[in-house]
Write a protein that holds these residues in place. Structure first.
Motif, PDB file in Angstrom:
ATOM      1  N   MET A   1      23.211  -8.801   4.401  1.00 14.08           N
ATOM      2  CA  MET A   1      24.313  -8.908   3.451  1.00 14.08           C
ATOM      3  C   MET A   1      24.302 -10.303   2.824  1.00 14.08           C
ATOM      4  O   MET A   1      24.795 -11.268   3.392  1.00 14.08           O
ATOM      5  N   GLY A   2      23.655 -10.425   1.666  1.00 15.95           N
ATOM      6  CA  GLY A   2      23.707 -11.656   0.896  1.00 15.95           C
ATOM      7  C   GLY A   2      22.879 -12.809   1.423  1.00 15.95           C
ATOM      8  O   GLY A   2      23.178 -13.968   1.115  1.00 15.95           O
ATOM      9  N   LEU A   3      21.838 -12.544   2.210  1.00 16.66           N
ATOM     10  CA  LEU A   3      21.002 -13.646   2.686  1.00 16.66           C
ATOM     11  C   LEU A   3      20.212 -14.252   1.534  1.00 16.66           C
ATOM     12  O   LEU A   3      19.785 -13.556   0.615  1.00 16.66           O
ATOM     13  N   CYS A   4      20.025 -15.566   1.597  1.00 18.58           N
ATOM     14  CA  CYS A   4      19.293 -16.273   0.540  1.00 18.58           C
ATOM     15  C   CYS A   4      17.825 -15.847   0.514  1.00 18.58           C
ATOM     16  O   CYS A   4      17.283 -15.355   1.507  1.00 18.58           O
ATOM     17  N   VAL A   5      17.191 -16.085  -0.625  1.00 20.35           N
ATOM     18  CA  VAL A   5      15.751 -15.873  -0.733  1.00 20.35           C
ATOM     19  C   VAL A   5      15.041 -16.753   0.302  1.00 20.35           C
ATOM     20  O   VAL A   5      15.322 -17.945   0.413  1.00 20.35           O
ATOM     21  N   GLY A   6      14.160 -16.194   1.044  1.00 23.05           N
ATOM     22  CA  GLY A   6      13.446 -16.924   2.090  1.00 23.05           C
ATOM     23  C   GLY A   6      14.107 -16.763   3.438  1.00 23.05           C
ATOM     24  O   GLY A   6      13.424 -16.547   4.449  1.00 23.05           O
ATOM     25  N   HIS A   7      15.431 -16.888   3.465  1.00 20.47           N
ATOM     26  CA  HIS A   7      16.137 -16.641   4.716  1.00 20.47           C
ATOM     27  C   HIS A   7      16.023 -15.158   5.087  1.00 20.47           C
ATOM     28  O   HIS A   7      15.867 -14.813   6.264  1.00 20.47           O
ATOM     29  N   ASP A   8      16.089 -14.302   4.069  1.00 20.60           N
ATOM     30  CA  ASP A   8      15.888 -12.873   4.339  1.00 20.60           C
ATOM     31  C   ASP A   8      14.483 -12.611   4.866  1.00 20.60           C
ATOM     32  O   ASP A   8      14.269 -11.753   5.722  1.00 20.60           O
ATOM     33  N   THR A   9      13.523 -13.390   4.380  1.00 15.94           N
ATOM     34  CA  THR A   9      12.136 -13.259   4.834  1.00 15.94           C
ATOM     35  C   THR A   9      12.029 -13.542   6.336  1.00 15.94           C
ATOM     36  O   THR A   9      11.389 -12.787   7.088  1.00 15.94           O
ATOM     37  N   LEU A  10      12.659 -14.628   6.763  1.00 15.19           N
ATOM     38  CA  LEU A  10      12.621 -14.977   8.185  1.00 15.19           C
ATOM     39  C   LEU A  10      13.382 -13.968   9.029  1.00 15.19           C
ATOM     40  O   LEU A  10      12.964 -13.642  10.144  1.00 15.19           O
ATOM     41  N   PHE A  11      14.489 -13.462   8.501  1.00 16.54           N
ATOM     42  CA  PHE A  11      15.238 -12.465   9.267  1.00 16.54           C
ATOM     43  C   PHE A  11      14.378 -11.229   9.506  1.00 16.54           C
ATOM     44  O   PHE A  11      14.300 -10.718  10.629  1.00 16.54           O
ATOM     45  N   MET A  12      13.724 -10.735   8.458  1.00 20.85           N
ATOM     46  CA  MET A  12      12.880  -9.550   8.610  1.00 20.85           C
ATOM     47  C   MET A  12      11.706  -9.816   9.538  1.00 20.85           C
ATOM     48  O   MET A  12      11.267  -8.933  10.270  1.00 20.85           O
ATOM     49  N   LYS A  13      11.205 -11.049   9.514  1.00 22.22           N
ATOM     50  CA  LYS A  13      10.068 -11.396  10.365  1.00 22.22           C
ATOM     51  C   LYS A  13      10.428 -11.292  11.843  1.00 22.22           C
ATOM     52  O   LYS A  13       9.600 -10.873  12.669  1.00 22.22           O
ATOM     53  N   TYR A  14      11.668 -11.648  12.205  1.00 26.11           N
ATOM     54  CA  TYR A  14      12.040 -11.709  13.615  1.00 26.11           C
ATOM     55  C   TYR A  14      12.936 -10.560  14.078  1.00 26.11           C
ATOM     56  O   TYR A  14      13.213 -10.446  15.273  1.00 26.11           O
ATOM     57  N   SER A  15      13.366  -9.709  13.183  1.00 28.35           N
ATOM     58  CA  SER A  15      14.200  -8.574  13.571  1.00 28.35           C
ATOM     59  C   SER A  15      13.358  -7.518  14.283  1.00 28.35           C
ATOM     60  O   SER A  15      12.375  -7.020  13.736  1.00 28.35           O
ATOM     61  N   GLU A  16      13.743  -7.174  15.497  1.00 28.15           N
ATOM     62  CA  GLU A  16      13.025  -6.133  16.227  1.00 28.15           C
ATOM     63  C   GLU A  16      13.460  -4.745  15.785  1.00 28.15           C
ATOM     64  O   GLU A  16      12.671  -3.805  15.810  1.00 28.15           O
ATOM     65  N   ALA A  17      14.700  -4.600  15.376  1.00 30.68           N
ATOM     66  CA  ALA A  17      15.194  -3.316  14.889  1.00 30.68           C
ATOM     67  C   ALA A  17      14.801  -3.133  13.426  1.00 30.68           C
ATOM     68  O   ALA A  17      14.581  -4.104  12.709  1.00 30.68           O
ATOM     69  N   PRO A  18      14.695  -1.887  12.967  1.00 27.79           N
ATOM     70  CA  PRO A  18      14.476  -1.654  11.541  1.00 27.79           C
ATOM     71  C   PRO A  18      15.590  -2.324  10.746  1.00 27.79           C
ATOM     72  O   PRO A  18      16.722  -2.458  11.219  1.00 27.79           O
ATOM     73  N   ALA A  19      15.278  -2.738   9.518  1.00 28.57           N
ATOM     74  CA  ALA A  19      16.256  -3.454   8.705  1.00 28.57           C
ATOM     75  C   ALA A  19      16.344  -2.855   7.312  1.00 28.57           C
ATOM     76  O   ALA A  19      15.366  -2.296   6.796  1.00 28.57           O
ATOM     77  N   THR A  20      17.527  -2.972   6.721  1.00 26.07           N
ATOM     78  CA  THR A  20      17.733  -2.564   5.338  1.00 26.07           C
ATOM     79  C   THR A  20      18.612  -3.602   4.655  1.00 26.07           C
ATOM     80  O   THR A  20      19.185  -4.483   5.312  1.00 26.07           O
ATOM     81  N   VAL A  21      18.731  -3.504   3.350  1.00 25.52           N
ATOM     82  CA  VAL A  21      19.505  -4.466   2.567  1.00 25.52           C
ATOM     83  C   VAL A  21      20.706  -3.769   1.946  1.00 25.52           C
ATOM     84  O   VAL A  21      20.549  -2.741   1.279  1.00 25.52           O
ATOM     85  N   PHE A  22      21.893  -4.327   2.163  1.00 28.33           N
ATOM     86  CA  PHE A  22      23.062  -3.817   1.444  1.00 28.33           C
ATOM     87  C   PHE A  22      23.263  -4.574   0.147  1.00 28.33           C
ATOM     88  O   PHE A  22      23.472  -3.990  -0.901  1.00 28.33           O
TER      89      PHE A  22
END
Length: 212
Positions: free
Chosen positions: A158-179
């Motif tokens: 929810m509203g993560l900055c460019v690049g920060h979303d990249t790191l979140f997806m890199k380390y998220s073990e669960a599947p992820a989606t964008v609202f």
């Protein structure tokens, strides 16, 4: 080099294609078979199957929030992680309340948790958003790690900055989606930049020599 964006044939969407561009990946049977093998993985098959159902059932009728909830239900995802930007806390709170009201357990983690100073990642005072003040880094790695610890089924950005979303997806073990994504200049509607590139933003993206 693949240039699907410039394709005029759209053969990948036709039952009986009349041909393919020279650099089209469709005729690459080895690639297609490799994709099929990956889709045959039970989790990938479940996600892909349910995504297609959500698309068809909600097409032109349901908004993205409704589709996220439909997708989560079809996949039997009950515990949802919401990784939100502190600058969109109000919106994040509304999102979490809606999800909770609709029967989901929600783990919500703000981006600034941990209070790690920006100096830690080499940011100088004059490089801050507000020089002369304390600023903590956005901590998407921490958001992902906390959600991993909580064993979330699906994570929603929810509203993560460019690049920060990249790191979140890199380390998220669960599947992820964008609202929602952040774009303060365009009221969080980044695709507006594409529409404006044909007029108001033409010089910004294509140079000063572009005629109106």
């Amino acid at each position: 080099m693949y240039t699907c964006d410039a394709c005029q044939m759209n053969s990948c969407y036709k039952k009986e294609p009349t041909g393919y561009p020279k650099n089209c990946p469709c005729p690459d049977e080895a690639h297609v078979e490799a994709c099929k093998e990956l889709y045959s993985d039970p989790e990938n098959m479940m996600i892909s199957h349910n995504s297609a159902l959500v698309e068809a059932e909600g097409y032109l009728r349901k908004n993205r929030l409704e589709e996220i909830m439909d997708f989560a239900r079809k996949c039997n995802y009950h515990k949802l992680g919401v990784a939100f930007c502190l600058g969109m806390k109000r919106e994040g709170n509304i999102l979490c309340n809606i999800l909770r009201h609709n029967g989901f357990d929600v783990v919500a983690v703000a981006c600034k948790h941990g209070r790690i100073p920006k100096e830690f990642i080499g940011i100088k005072d004059e490089e801050k958003v507000r020089p002369g003040t304390f600023e903590s880094i956005c901590n998407p790695i921490g958001q992902a790690l906390l959600m991993n610890q909580q064993k979330t089924d699906l994570n929603v950005m929810m509203g993560l900055c460019v690049g920060h979303d990249t790191l979140f997806m890199k380390y998220s073990e669960a599947p992820a989606t964008v609202f929602a994504v952040k774009d303060r200049a365009l009221a969080h509607n980044p695709i507006g930049a594409l529409y404006l590139s044909e007029n108001y933003y033409k010089q910004k993206f294509f140079g000063k020599n572009q005629a109106d």
